[in-house]
Design an enzyme around this catalytic site. Structure first.
Site, short mmCIF file in Angstrom:
data_model
loop_
_atom_site.label_atom_id
_atom_site.label_comp_id
_atom_site.label_asym_id
_atom_site.label_seq_id
_atom_site.Cartn_x
_atom_site.Cartn_y
_atom_site.Cartn_z
N ASP A 107 0.75 -1.26 -0.20
CA ASP A 107 0.00 0.01 -0.02
C ASP A 107 0.79 1.25 0.16
O ASP A 107 2.22 1.14 -0.15
CB ASP A 107 -0.79 0.08 1.20
CG ASP A 107 -2.35 0.36 0.73
OD1 ASP A 107 -2.35 1.72 0.43
OD2 ASP A 107 -3.41 -0.16 0.89
N HIS A 130 -3.06 2.95 -4.60
CA HIS A 130 -2.41 2.63 -3.32
C HIS A 130 -1.16 2.10 -3.45
O HIS A 130 -0.55 1.00 -3.26
CB HIS A 130 -3.23 1.41 -2.71
CG HIS A 130 -4.57 2.23 -1.95
ND1 HIS A 130 -4.70 2.66 -0.82
CD2 HIS A 130 -5.79 2.03 -2.62
CE1 HIS A 130 -5.62 3.20 -0.56
NE2 HIS A 130 -6.50 2.88 -1.47
N GLU A 163 -9.91 2.87 -5.24
CA GLU A 163 -9.67 4.13 -4.57
C GLU A 163 -8.36 4.37 -5.79
O GLU A 163 -7.23 4.86 -5.02
CB GLU A 163 -9.34 4.35 -3.38
CG GLU A 163 -10.41 3.71 -2.66
CD GLU A 163 -10.22 3.99 -1.13
OE1 GLU A 163 -11.07 4.26 -0.33
OE2 GLU A 163 -9.14 3.92 -0.60
C1 TNX Z 1 -11.07 1.79 1.90
S1 TNX Z 1 -11.78 -0.88 1.46
C2 TNX Z 1 -9.95 1.17 1.53
C3 TNX Z 1 -8.77 0.96 2.37
C4 TNX Z 1 -8.87 1.58 3.97
C5 TNX Z 1 -10.24 1.47 4.41
C6 TNX Z 1 -10.53 1.85 5.75
C7 TNX Z 1 -10.66 -0.41 0.45
C8 TNX Z 1 -10.66 -1.48 -0.75
N1 TNX Z 1 -9.82 0.34 0.44
O1 TNX Z 1 -7.64 1.43 1.72
O2 TNX Z 1 -7.65 1.10 4.58
O3 TNX Z 1 -11.18 2.00 3.42
O4 TNX Z 1 -11.65 1.35 6.34
#
Ligand code: TNX
Length: 556
Positions: free
Chosen positions: A211, A288, A352
């Site tokens: 990440d 990420h 994301e």
């Molecule tokens: C969203 S769930 C994210 C993570 C974060 C999390 C915190 C996901 C696929 N991505 O990078 O840690 O929310 O709840």
């Protein structure tokens, strides 16, 4: 409820008193009211007892099991009994059942994870469809043993109550994800977590290995990933201000890092295999990615040297999709990953991913033109399709977070639904396989109480045990679509979980509720679950686990 709890405490007390009176080398008496989590299909309890002794043989009847797998089952029995008997069981092979033994028999009519556990005056019979089923029978046995046993070191025998259990899981994928990128957890800690998963009959460990805040897996062809990308200079203190970093933002000023060598990864995968747990690695792409970009700046659109990220939240700096060198890199990484992990699925992240960098990048613009598209989101599906092709040629399947649906997804990719269940529903309707892991029911980084002041800092939200339990992964799906729901998964994101004891706290007891969603979906009943929980809490105590106690208050 209160009556039940008292009755339960009473029977523990009797067991303990019996031990006190008779001293060591004695027989630990059976509990009157054993119970199981997750709930089996049927369970009846009788009046008689069978005493398991150090000399009781384990008899492998017939030759229906895979030899390598059934050894894991006898090892699991030894893991329970050797500490109290001071010796391993004698394992025999035979054509028929033996009296006064623990017989393990393959019944090909049963599913591979299904089992029957019968305890009678003449012995213990485990009948299972596959070694996995026999392993789950042993996990049930572990929960059904007298609780007083866990305080003992040397006993001459353990009494088990007569019982008859039939059991099989409803869902074939029962997972837990651990994020080791935001905070790192050691091999020993990961193994402890695998033991907790096995106790709850979970069969998949999703290991979030890379990440923005750290790259944790050794890749031989790219040593800087762990030499440089696994270490951040400092870490944000307190809640993330959501992008508004200024002079008030505080950091601890301590370098923080950690990574696993390939040898350690193999060790964990093997440890999991022995517990019938598949390890699915996640290598995040294309977002990420700051851990990777900080190690090799040419992976980004601008070539700038970045620091490994010191705050949480979402980062704009992602892999460049325009340059071929990005694909050469990620394919070499995945090439090493498939050598380490035998799992059918490899997780490529996909969540994301901001497009800001791509929109300004000449190489990304050229790539978009080359594929005849105008929407930059299509770059993500283009990249995913290339990764999927690579994984397919290595005999593997791709799984990604539900964002992979956005730019269009191939018919063969599996989807992990986290922004609610909608992504999983959409996937199932299209005929893509899906794992349901919606944040509102499955995010174990959320608070367990509304009284946040008395809780360790958490991501947000409120996810009590009752809400985990109420989760229905089939909601909104017809019979045909349900077929595409492989199962459920709880996620432990670790932005605010700096030590392993807190991982246990965030997992337990919520995992017990999730285990019934996955294993006992067609028979789950919250009242019955609450009645069975005091015994599970006592087992957590005996194992020394750190667990949240909010539910205990409701039980008293
Ligand atoms: C969203 S769930 C994210 C993570 C974060 C999390 C915190 C996901 C696929 N991505 O990078 O840690 O929310 O709840």
């Amino acid at each position: 409820m209160k009556k039940n709890y008292l009755r339960f405490v009473g029977s523990c007390f009797c067991g303990a008193a019996f031990l006190l009176l008779t001293g060591c080398g004695t027989v630990v008496r059976s509990d009157k009211h054993p119970a199981l989590i997750p709930q089996p299909v049927t369970m009846s309890i009788g009046e008689q007892n069978f005493k398991i002794q150090p000399s009781t043989p384990v008899v492998l009847v017939g030759s229906g099991f895979d030899a390598g797998e059934i050894t894991c089952v006898t090892e699991a029995l030894d893991a329970i009994f050797e500490p109290v008997f001071g010796r391993k069981f004698e394992v025999r092979h035979a054509e028929t059942r033996a009296d006064r033994s623990i017989n393990i028999v393959c019944d090909s009519q049963l599913g591979r994870e299904a089992y029957r556990l019968k305890v009678g005056a003449s012995g213990v019979d485990i009948e299972a469809g596959g070694a996995a089923g026999a392993f789950y029978a042993v996990q049930s046995l572990r929960q059904l043993l007298p609780l007083a046993l866990w305080n003992e070191k040397q006993v001459a025998g353990v009494e088990l109550r007569e019982m008859n259990i039939e059991d099989a899981p409803v869902l074939s994928y029962r997972g837990v994800m651990l994020d080791v990128a935001r905070h790192f957890f050691t091999v020993e800690e990961v193994k402890d977590m695998l033991d907790i998963l096995a106790l709850h009959k979970m069969n998949t460990f999703h290991w979030h290995l890379t990440d923005d805040q750290g790259w944790r897996i050794e890749i031989k062809q790219y040593p800087r990933l762990t030499e440089f990308g696994s270490m951040r200079k400092r870490t944000l203190i307190g809640p993330d201000p959501g992008g508004h970093y200024d002079e008030n933002t505080r950091y601890d000023e301590n370098p923080y890092g950690g990574s696993y060598t390939q040898e350690q990864i193999r060790d964990v995968v093997e440890y999991a295999r022995k517990r019938f747990i598949t390890v699915i690695p996640e290598i995040e792409f294309p977002g990420h990615a700051v851990g990777a970009l900080a190690s090799y700046p040419w992976l980004g659109c601008t070539g700038e040297q970045y620091d490994v990220r010191q705050t949480w939240d979402i980062d704009d700096r992602v892999y460049c999709i325009g340059k071929e060198s990005t694909f050469e890199f990620i394919e070499k990484v995945l090439g090493e990953v498939v050598e380490l992990f035998p799992s059918e699925y490899i997780h490529i992240g996909g969540d994301e991913c901001p497009m800001k960098m791509w929109e300004k990048c000449p190489a990304c613009k050229a790539r978009l033109k080359q594929i005849g598209e105008t929407n930059f989101r299509r770059l993500q599906s283009y990249g995913n399709a290339r990764l999927e092709r690579f994984l397919n040629t290595h005999g593997r399947k791709m799984i990604g977070w539900d964002e992979i649906l956005e730019g269009g997804v191939t018919p063969t990719a599996a989807v992990m639904s986290w922004r609610g269940s909608a992504g999983g529903v959409k996937a199932a309707q299209m005929g893509n396989y899906a794992v349901m892991s919606p944040s509102d029911h499955c995010y174990f980084d959320h608070y367990q109480s509304e009284d946040r002041e008395h809780e360790p800092l958490a991501w947000g939200g409120f996810l009590p045990v009752s809400k985990v339990y109420a989760f229905n992964p089939y909601e909104g799906l017809n019979e045909r679509e349900r077929h595409f729901i492989m199962g459920v998964q709880a996620n432990v994101w670790s932005e605010y979980i700096a030590d392993y004891r807190q991982v246990q706290y965030m997992l337990l007891p919520r995992l017990s509720a999730m285990s019934e969603v996955g294993w006992s979906l067609d028979r789950k009943n919250y009242e019955s679950y609450l009645e069975r929980m005091p015994r599970m809490f006592a087992l957590y105590d005996a194992m020394g686990y750190n667990y949240a106690r909010h539910l205990l208050k409701d039980l008293q």
